[in-house]
Design a protein around this motif. Structure first.
Motif, PDB file in Angstrom:
ATOM      1  N   HIS A 193       0.875  -1.168   0.000  1.00 18.53           N
ATOM      2  CA  HIS A 193       0.000   0.000   0.000  1.00 18.53           C
ATOM      3  C   HIS A 193       0.917   1.224   0.000  1.00 18.53           C
ATOM      4  CE1 HIS A 193      -3.155  -2.823   0.897  1.00 18.53           C
ATOM      5  NE2 HIS A 193      -2.627  -3.123   2.068  1.00 18.53           N
ATOM      6  N   ARG A 194       0.799   2.043  -1.028  1.00 18.26           N
ATOM      7  CA  ARG A 194       1.651   3.223  -1.139  1.00 18.26           C
ATOM      8  C   ARG A 194       0.753   4.449  -1.164  1.00 18.26           C
ATOM      9  NH1 ARG A 194       5.217   2.783  -6.140  1.00 18.26           N
ATOM     10  NH2 ARG A 194       6.003   1.017  -4.932  1.00 18.26           N
ATOM     11  N   ARG A 195       1.049   5.382  -0.282  1.00 23.26           N
ATOM     12  CA  ARG A 195       0.272   6.618  -0.209  1.00 23.26           C
ATOM     13  C   ARG A 195       1.233   7.810  -0.261  1.00 23.26           C
ATOM     14  NH1 ARG A 195      -2.574   2.992  -0.908  1.00 23.26           N
ATOM     15  NH2 ARG A 195      -4.457   2.337   0.220  1.00 23.26           N
ATOM     16  N   ARG A 196       0.863   8.800  -1.061  1.00 22.51           N
ATOM     17  CA  ARG A 196       1.716   9.984  -1.233  1.00 22.51           C
ATOM     18  C   ARG A 196       1.063  11.186  -0.567  1.00 22.51           C
ATOM     19  NH1 ARG A 196       1.411  13.406  -5.850  1.00 22.51           N
ATOM     20  NH2 ARG A 196       3.060  15.001  -5.826  1.00 22.51           N
ATOM     21  N   PRO A 229       6.190  -6.087   9.088  1.00 20.05           N
ATOM     22  CA  PRO A 229       5.155  -5.161   9.596  1.00 20.05           C
ATOM     23  C   PRO A 229       5.758  -3.855  10.094  1.00 20.05           C
ATOM     24  CG  PRO A 229       5.600  -6.854  11.218  1.00 20.05           C
ATOM     25  CD  PRO A 229       6.424  -7.213  10.016  1.00 20.05           C
ATOM     26  N   LEU A 230       6.336  -3.111   9.170  1.00 21.08           N
ATOM     27  CA  LEU A 230       7.058  -1.894   9.501  1.00 21.08           C
ATOM     28  C   LEU A 230       6.596  -0.754   8.598  1.00 21.08           C
ATOM     29  CD1 LEU A 230       9.417  -0.287  10.791  1.00 21.08           C
ATOM     30  CD2 LEU A 230      10.920  -1.333   9.086  1.00 21.08           C
ATOM     31  N   PRO A 231       5.747   0.154   9.078  1.00 22.09           N
ATOM     32  CA  PRO A 231       5.391   1.318   8.253  1.00 22.09           C
ATOM     33  C   PRO A 231       6.640   2.124   7.927  1.00 22.09           C
ATOM     34  CG  PRO A 231       4.004   1.160  10.219  1.00 22.09           C
ATOM     35  CD  PRO A 231       5.132   0.203  10.410  1.00 22.09           C
ATOM     36  N   SER A 232       6.802   2.470   6.673  1.00 18.39           N
ATOM     37  CA  SER A 232       8.006   3.175   6.240  1.00 18.39           C
ATOM     38  C   SER A 232       7.625   4.488   5.575  1.00 18.39           C
ATOM     39  CB  SER A 232       8.808   2.308   5.269  1.00 18.39           C
ATOM     40  OG  SER A 232       9.197   1.089   5.886  1.00 18.39           O
ATOM     41  N   VAL A 233       8.354   5.540   5.925  1.00 21.19           N
ATOM     42  CA  VAL A 233       8.098   6.884   5.430  1.00 21.19           C
ATOM     43  C   VAL A 233       9.338   7.372   4.689  1.00 21.19           C
ATOM     44  CG1 VAL A 233       7.661   9.286   6.090  1.00 21.19           C
ATOM     45  CG2 VAL A 233       6.447   7.425   7.251  1.00 21.19           C
ATOM     46  N   PHE A 234       9.147   7.818   3.444  1.00 16.22           N
ATOM     47  CA  PHE A 234      10.252   8.284   2.615  1.00 16.22           C
ATOM     48  C   PHE A 234       9.995   9.713   2.177  1.00 16.22           C
ATOM     49  CE2 PHE A 234       9.912   3.737   2.273  1.00 16.22           C
ATOM     50  CZ  PHE A 234      11.218   3.288   2.385  1.00 16.22           C
ATOM     51  N   ALA A 291      -5.469  -1.887   3.302  1.00 17.31           N
ATOM     52  CA  ALA A 291      -5.513  -0.609   2.596  1.00 17.31           C
ATOM     53  C   ALA A 291      -6.108   0.479   3.492  1.00 17.31           C
ATOM     54  CB  ALA A 291      -6.308  -0.745   1.308  1.00 17.31           C
ATOM     55  N   ARG A 292      -7.080   0.109   4.303  1.00 18.72           N
ATOM     56  CA  ARG A 292      -7.688   1.086   5.213  1.00 18.72           C
ATOM     57  C   ARG A 292      -6.668   1.600   6.233  1.00 18.72           C
ATOM     58  NH1 ARG A 292     -12.764   2.613   7.186  1.00 18.72           N
ATOM     59  NH2 ARG A 292     -12.379   4.371   8.581  1.00 18.72           N
ATOM     60  N   GLN A 293      -5.819   0.718   6.717  1.00 15.48           N
ATOM     61  CA  GLN A 293      -4.787   1.155   7.651  1.00 15.48           C
ATOM     62  C   GLN A 293      -3.831   2.145   6.989  1.00 15.48           C
ATOM     63  OE1 GLN A 293      -3.629  -2.960   9.010  1.00 15.48           O
ATOM     64  NE2 GLN A 293      -3.627  -1.972  11.027  1.00 15.48           N
ATOM     65  N   ALA A 294      -3.495   1.893   5.730  1.00 19.62           N
ATOM     66  CA  ALA A 294      -2.625   2.812   5.010  1.00 19.62           C
ATOM     67  C   ALA A 294      -3.305   4.162   4.817  1.00 19.62           C
ATOM     68  CB  ALA A 294      -2.227   2.219   3.662  1.00 19.62           C
ATOM     69  N   ASP A 295      -4.580   4.144   4.468  1.00 20.46           N
ATOM     70  CA  ASP A 295      -5.338   5.398   4.327  1.00 20.46           C
ATOM     71  C   ASP A 295      -5.353   6.177   5.633  1.00 20.46           C
ATOM     72  OD1 ASP A 295      -5.937   4.801   1.683  1.00 20.46           O
ATOM     73  OD2 ASP A 295      -7.883   3.908   2.169  1.00 20.46           O
ATOM     74  N   ASP A 296      -5.629   5.466   6.722  1.00 24.39           N
ATOM     75  CA  ASP A 296      -5.726   6.130   8.030  1.00 24.39           C
ATOM     76  C   ASP A 296      -4.384   6.719   8.461  1.00 24.39           C
ATOM     77  OD1 ASP A 296      -8.387   5.476   8.121  1.00 24.39           O
ATOM     78  OD2 ASP A 296      -8.133   3.758   9.479  1.00 24.39           O
TER      79      ASP A 296
END
Length: 420
Positions: free
Chosen positions: A208-211, A371-376, A400-405
């Motif tokens: 899941h990639r969110r910008r 299970p590691l959220p990563s921020v770039f 996907a909902r977790q990524a959106d949140d």
């Protein structure tokens, strides 16, 4: 055997081997506007293969474990043309080329280019530098000039662990490992629940990639706030990420310990410093442990992260950690981490593109191995001087909902940092 068919190989170092089972790519993509010459682009890709022979190598299994093998008789990577999707961002299968460049035509004057390198042989700095070198070569070729490129490397680069391990005695590394183990033995950081884990019999494809784009004005405000607090933009980004993740843990109303991994470039730690053009895994992740509560401000959290990062560099913790990677692998593989932050904004000057071609923002990330959220963080490539925050969460673990949140929470944490 002639030089043209000579095979060169070496065992993978522990830090390199850590990415093999996941086939982890470091991935950059961008949208291009204007005329794109595919022949010139294919030649520019060939230039990269000449500059860095390791890009044509493969990772293969042996009796002693995985080895990096360069065999000129085996076909190497070439420019790929796709009808759609994101082929360059997919994990690397064993015994396949470790480098991909794929271009997709979206319209006559609009294309999507994706470049990826296996994380075992590269880090964010060298992969992004490779993208810059690609466009420098391309621009020269479409103008009818010979590309002026960095010096060519020979064979397979040596792993950075060898360099740092030589700095410390066995006793120093033993004491480091014992003290580190004592500090984190009882640490249980707050993390986002892996709600997607166990929902299928096999690994789900992709991430899941969110910008989260930030305007130039917002970036200026964040930079000024960081400077006023005598901290870096990276540290402030760590504070923003930790605040956002905290709101998505099972303890959003409590004060809990959290861990933040910061990707650090090791090139300046070499003697003499290593060039950004070196195609090698020359980065590590340094861990900071902070208490985070609902009323904590991103600036305050970022300042505590920065203090720990500075201490880790000054007391050689960073260098000892890379030297002792082999001994730390089991611990790292099983330790829960709240978030990882990687800042590439200082490594992304404008690309050298010809006058009839322009680029949208560069989307950069590495697929997280768990299970590691990563921020770039990457800088924009237009005249706006903006900033992109790219959130990546593995679909094997998160929905996907977790990524959106979490993306929404990051936006909220940014506004809070700007507002207060």
């Amino acid at each position: 055997m002639t030089d043209a068919t000579a095979v060169e190989e070496r065992p993978l170092a522990a830090s390199e081997a850590a990415f093999v089972s996941f086939g982890t790519p470091i991935h950059f993509s961008q949208r291009l506007y204007g005329r794109l010459d595919l022949d010139a682009l294919a030649s520019a890709v060939e230039d990269l293969l000449v500059l860095h022979p390791v890009l044509s190598a493969r990772i293969v299994a042996s009796d002693q474990g995985h080895v990096l093998r360069l065999d000129p008789s085996v076909p190497g990577p070439r420019l790929g043309v796709a009808d759609g999707g994101d082929e360059a961002g997919s994990p690397y299968a064993p015994d396949t080329p470790l480098f991909r460049v794929v271009v997709t035509e979206e319209a006559e004057d609009r294309h999507r280019l994706a470049l990826s390198v296996h994380h075992a042989i590269s880090d964010g700095v060298s992969a992004l530098t490779l993208l810059h070198t690609l466009w420098r070569s391309y621009s020269a070729r479409v103008a009818g000039r010979a590309p002026v490129l960095p010096p060519r490397t020979a064979g397979l680069p040596r792993p950075v662990e060898e360099h740092f391990r030589a700095r410390f005695s066995a006793e120093e590394l033993h004491d480091f490992l014992r003290n580190r183990s004592a500090k984190i033995r009882d640490l249980v950081p707050a993390c986002i629940p892996a709600c997607a884990a166990g929902r299928s019999t096999g690994a789900q494809a992709g991430v899941h990639r969110r910008r989260v784009p930030l305007s130039a004005g917002s970036v200026d405000q964040l930079t000024c706030a960081a400077k006023a607090a005598r901290m870096s933009l990276h540290a402030l980004a760590c504070g923003i990420a930790l605040c956002a993740v905290h709101s998505q843990t099972p303890f959003p109303d409590g004060t809990v310990p959290m861990t933040c991994l910061s990707a650090l470039d090791l090139r300046r730690r070499f003697r003499p410093p290593m060039s950004m053009h070196e195609m090698v895994l020359a980065a590590t992740a340094s861990q900071a442990v902070v208490e985070v509560g609902p009323d904590c401000h991103p600036l305050g959290i970022g300042r505590r992260v920065l203090e720990q990062l500075r201490e880790a560099v000054l007391n050689n913790t960073v260098q000892k950690a890379i030297a002792a990677t082999a001994e730390l692998m089991d611990e790292v593989a099983h330790a829960p981490i709240s978030v990882l932050v990687s800042d590439l904004t200082t490594k992304t000057p404008p690309l050298q593109l010809p006058p009839d071609l322009s680029s949208g923002p560069i989307d950069g990330c590495a697929l997280p191995p768990g299970p590691l959220p990563s921020v770039f963080l990457t800088g924009s490539q237009d005249d706006t001087a903006g900033l992109d925050i790219t959130l990546v969460m593995a679909a094997d673990w998160f929905t996907a909902r977790q990524a959106d949140d979490l993306a929404e929470a990051i936006e909220g944490a940014v506004h809070r940092a700007l507002r207060e």
